[in-house]
Design a protein around this motif. Structure first.
Motif, short mmCIF file in Angstrom:
data_model
loop_
_atom_site.label_atom_id
_atom_site.label_comp_id
_atom_site.label_asym_id
_atom_site.label_seq_id
_atom_site.Cartn_x
_atom_site.Cartn_y
_atom_site.Cartn_z
N UNK A 1 -12.64 -9.96 5.19
CA UNK A 1 -12.04 -9.72 3.87
C UNK A 1 -11.93 -10.98 3.00
N UNK B 1 -12.44 -11.46 -4.81
CA UNK B 1 -13.62 -12.11 -4.24
C UNK B 1 -14.70 -11.04 -4.11
N UNK C 1 -16.71 -18.98 -1.87
CA UNK C 1 -16.62 -17.86 -2.81
C UNK C 1 -15.46 -18.10 -3.76
N UNK D 1 -32.34 -4.30 5.29
CA UNK D 1 -31.82 -4.91 6.52
C UNK D 1 -31.83 -3.86 7.63
N UNK E 1 -14.01 -13.30 2.56
CA UNK E 1 -15.28 -13.55 1.89
C UNK E 1 -15.85 -12.28 1.24
N UNK E 2 -15.16 -11.15 1.43
CA UNK E 2 -15.68 -9.85 1.01
C UNK E 2 -17.10 -9.65 1.58
N UNK E 3 -17.28 -10.06 2.82
CA UNK E 3 -18.62 -10.08 3.41
C UNK E 3 -18.79 -8.98 4.46
N UNK E 4 -19.81 -8.15 4.27
CA UNK E 4 -20.19 -7.17 5.28
C UNK E 4 -21.31 -7.78 6.11
N UNK E 5 -20.99 -8.15 7.33
CA UNK E 5 -21.96 -8.85 8.16
C UNK E 5 -22.49 -7.88 9.21
N UNK E 6 -23.79 -7.79 9.30
CA UNK E 6 -24.36 -6.95 10.36
C UNK E 6 -24.52 -7.81 11.60
N UNK F 1 -18.82 -10.16 -3.01
CA UNK F 1 -20.00 -10.62 -2.26
C UNK F 1 -20.94 -9.45 -2.05
N UNK G 1 -21.29 -3.60 12.48
CA UNK G 1 -20.97 -4.37 11.27
C UNK G 1 -19.57 -4.96 11.40
N UNK H 1 0.83 -1.19 0.00
CA UNK H 1 0.00 0.00 0.00
C UNK H 1 0.87 1.24 0.00
N UNK I 1 -19.43 2.02 4.85
CA UNK I 1 -19.11 0.74 4.20
C UNK I 1 -17.86 0.85 3.33
N UNK I 2 -17.62 2.04 2.77
CA UNK I 2 -16.43 2.23 1.95
C UNK I 2 -15.17 1.88 2.75
N UNK J 1 -14.19 -1.94 3.18
CA UNK J 1 -13.44 -2.56 2.09
C UNK J 1 -12.12 -1.86 1.82
N UNK J 2 -12.09 -0.55 1.97
CA UNK J 2 -10.87 0.23 1.77
C UNK J 2 -10.61 1.06 3.03
N UNK K 1 -6.53 4.81 4.96
CA UNK K 1 -5.12 4.78 5.36
C UNK K 1 -4.67 6.12 5.95
N UNK L 1 -19.30 6.76 -4.28
CA UNK L 1 -19.88 7.07 -2.99
C UNK L 1 -20.37 8.51 -2.94
#
Lengths: 449, 267
Positions: free
Chosen positions: B114, A143, A175, A290, B116-121, A145, B110, A97, B253-254, B257-258, B261, A186
């Protein structure tokens, strides 16, 4: 639930060379790690790692070594071997990075004794950078989702690897990676993801080499050889996949709209001239919500699958359009005991036309397929021990799938999972019923670094 | 508008603070607890810290959690936003935890996985259970609503206000009461001891080191002990910076995933 054959298999598990070798490797590794981290009195050291590294061009390295073993608990009439998995995997992950650019690579080296195969698989290889203030781009193998379901996918039409999922690999391998470019935009009112797959990425479905499947052509269970490998659509721009999501959160309620242009992710259609399985055109659109209510998470999702080549539903070689609906909740029942419940329904449109045109109605899906799922998770010993059971049950197909598992974390580096994939059903052609001779128990041991 | 009100509030509370420290001891337990809550969880408008927690169980086995924590106050003493980005151990590296803390309703939480790239609530859970496998509780990290307890000033020593906190709803928590030693100068609770029904102490939180950052006295080393099992967690906080001017949109949410930094990286 577990018959006498299950107990027999338990007593006859053979530890094969790859699994044994990896276990040894993995068990010896933490001895070295322990001495490393114990250098100072409280095991601190002054290295605070990546977040405080100032050096440019420093790559953050991670990965794991894992041994996985899975064995069938019932005799399979079409596959003679009992082993479902017997493999060693080394994953190497590098992340770089700097101010605007992120590069990430994740490489799996896999030695597989069941299919006598060795493989090098790029699981991730992408670059990410911003375009102005409000857009992020991620390009490469990644990946992907989205959607609300827990192990149930409606608008998430990114590739799934059902072979890994059913055979006892880690959940993350459900996945499969996509080769795609993702644009994420955004703003305060609305966020958007637009994803382009230049080449169609299908699901990895049962091929018959590791797990048997039901073949409607044979009217029976089938296995390799030949392995079930349908041809992908030609690599043309028009055969790429496009996926769009618009979403935001309003007063704690997350809403999303979805769109997709591409193909059914599984080759459930058939080519008339060759009688070969084929991926038919499909577009979809849907929505989800949700939110939380009285300590529970509630969610719902809808998706319409538009079968472009069979709008009337009277072509027996092309799957019909469908509506898919999901409603679910999750809540903590007691401290560290969580319950999740879902109701999922597939409504096959023009079912009468399908029945009228089909040469045989014996293996046709019902007009309405209902599925209930339940997840119970108990976390103990400060999260070092996790007991979980996930169950799918379909009252319309009269079949079920149970996924009990036990996860134990020995240390920050070493963990172990044992579990089972138990399938059964009244009929051999239903979704989980066709898997009844693939029920298996598995074990995995992983050393992360 | 809100911003200017916040500054007024900050100035006002700062003034009260300097007035009272220079003058007589406080006698109102509620006021002391409120002040301690502000000092411990609401220092400045926003803050960044890198936390490292070493978990040592009764047999001497060690585990470590390291994460960067970003916090922004929506309203002083009330709602807050948190982003917690894990860097260690390797199996949770890259996991991001986002919390919208609400005082009047359940928090929104939340978790981003990473692999699974999954956002879980995550459903609002019991706040008095282990935070990521440490001896810390969720509530120790993001603060306990001061209205949940009745406060009683038991003693005023040369250096501490000793407050007894008794839950208004005893069924909702595992303790019968807890006693906090609040530093008279900084208003930082330097020690908290939790007692069960038979007045036996079973849990202890001790601030072992503090430092001053931009005028805010901040705990930089804390020990949380489980006196029943014999294990403890030692937490160190470094690279602390306040009033960085974090925008609201990094708590989104941005950022799952990112991760942002610019705000995470220690200068």
């Amino acid at each position: 639930m577990f018959g006498p054959d299950f107990m027999f298999q338990l007593s006859s598990i053979r530890i094969t060379p790859i699994f044994y070798g990896l276990c040894l490797l993995v068990c010896m590794a933490p001895l070295n790690a322990q001495t490393e981290t114990d250098s100072s009195e409280e095991g601190w050291g002054d290295d605070w790692g990546a977040p405080v590294k100032a050096k440019p061009w420093s790559v953050d390295w991670h990965g794991f070594a894992e041994g996985a073993f899975s064995v069938r608990t019932r005799d399979n009439p079409v596959i003679s071997g009992d082993d479902v998995l017997d493999e060693g995997r080394l994953q190497l992950e590098g992340n770089y990075h700097q101010s605007w650019l992120t590069l990430q690579g994740k490489l799996d080296l896999l030695g597989d004794a069941v299919l006598s195969d060795a493989d090098i698989i790029w699981r991730e290889a992408w670059m990410s950078f911003p375009l102005g203030q409000a857009i992020d781009v991620r390009a490469g193998r990644q990946i992907l989702t989205w959607g609300m379901g827990d192990l149930v996918f409606l608008n998430d039409l990114f590739p799934k690897d059902y072979i890994s999922f059913f055979s006892g690999r880690d959940d993350e391998y459900l996945k499969a990676p996509s080769d795609a470019i993702k644009f994420s935009g955004y703003s305060s009112n609305i966020n958007a993801d637009f994803i382009w797959h230049p080449v169609f990425n299908s699901d990895l479905t049962l091929r018959g080499d590791r797990l048997s499947y039901f073949s409607p052509l044979l009217g029976a269970e089938a296995a390799a050889p030949p392995a079930f490998r349908p041809d992908d659509p030609d690599k043309e721009f028009d055969n790429g996949e496009f996926a769009l999501r618009l979403y935001n959160t309003l007063r704690g309620v997350e809403w999303a709209l979805y769109g997709y242009r591409g193909f059914f992710k599984q080759a459930i259609g058939m080519e008339l001239t060759t009688m070969e399985p084929v991926y038919n055109r499909m577009n979809s659109f849907g929505a989800s919500l949700r939110g939380s209510w009285r300590g529970a998470i509630l969610f719902t999702e809808y998706s319409y699958y538009d079968s472009v080549d069979d709008e009337q539903g009277n072509d027996p070689l092309v799957p019909n359009s469908q509506s898919r609906y999901l409603a679910g909740m999750e809540r903590e029942l007691l401290p560290k005991l969580t319950l999740g419940l879902q109701y999922y329904m597939e409504w096959t449109h023009d079912h009468d036309a399908m029945e009228a045109s089909a040469p045989s109605t014996e293996f046709l899906p019902d007009a309405h397929r209902h599925v209930l799922t339940m997840r119970l998770t108990r976390s103990l010993r400060r999260d070092n021990l996790m007991l979980s059971i996930f169950g799918f049950y379909s009252p319309s197909d009269e079949d079920y799938y149970l996924r009990p598992s036990l996860y134990y974390r020995f240390s920050d580096h070493l963990n172990m999972t044992v579990g089972a994939n138990v399938f059964d059903g009244q009929e051999i052609h239903t979704f989980f019923g066709q898997m009844q001779h693939n029920s298996n128990i598995y074990g995995r041991i992983r050393y992360s670094f | 508008m809100l911003k200017s009100r916040l500054y007024l509030l900050l100035i006002a509370s700062g003034l009260t603070l300097s007035c009272v420290t220079g003058a007589a001891d406080l006698t109102d337990a509620d006021q002391i607890v409120h002040q301690a809550n502000l000092v411990q969880y609401y220092a400045a408008d926003d803050g960044r810290s890198i936390a490292r927690m070493t978990i040592i169980d009764a047999r001497g086995n060690r585990q470590m959690r390291q994460f960067t924590i970003l916090r922004k106050d929506v309203e002083e003493g009330a709602d807050q936003r948190y982003l917690v980005v894990f860097s260690r151990p390797p199996d949770v590296h890259g996991t991001v935890f986002r919390v919208e803390k609400h005082v009047k309703r359940d928090d929104d939480r939340w978790l981003y996985l990473p692999d699974l790239d999954l956002v879980k609530r995550i459903s609002a859970g019991d706040k008095r259970t282990s935070f990521v496998g440490t001896h810390y509780y969720y509530e120790d990290v993001s603060g306990r609503n001061e209205n949940e307890d009745a406060h009683e000033l038991e003693e005023t020593t040369d250096t501490y206000y000793v407050i007894k906190n008794t839950p208004r709803n005893p069924g909702s928590v595992e303790f019968a009461y807890y006693r906090a030693w609040v530093d008279k100068k900084s208003f930082l609770p330097m020690k908290s001891i939790y007692y069960d029904q038979s007045d036996k102490e079973y849990r202890r939180i001790e601030v072992e080191k503090t430092e001053d950052f931009q005028g805010h006295t901040t705990a930089t080393q804390v020990k949380v002990s489980d006196l029943i099992s014999g294990g403890h967690t030692l937490a160190q906080f470094r690279y602390i910076q306040y009033d960085m001017g974090m925008p609201d949109n990094i708590f989104s949410e941005r950022s799952l995933r990112n991760p942002p930094a610019k705000w995470l990286k220690a200068q």
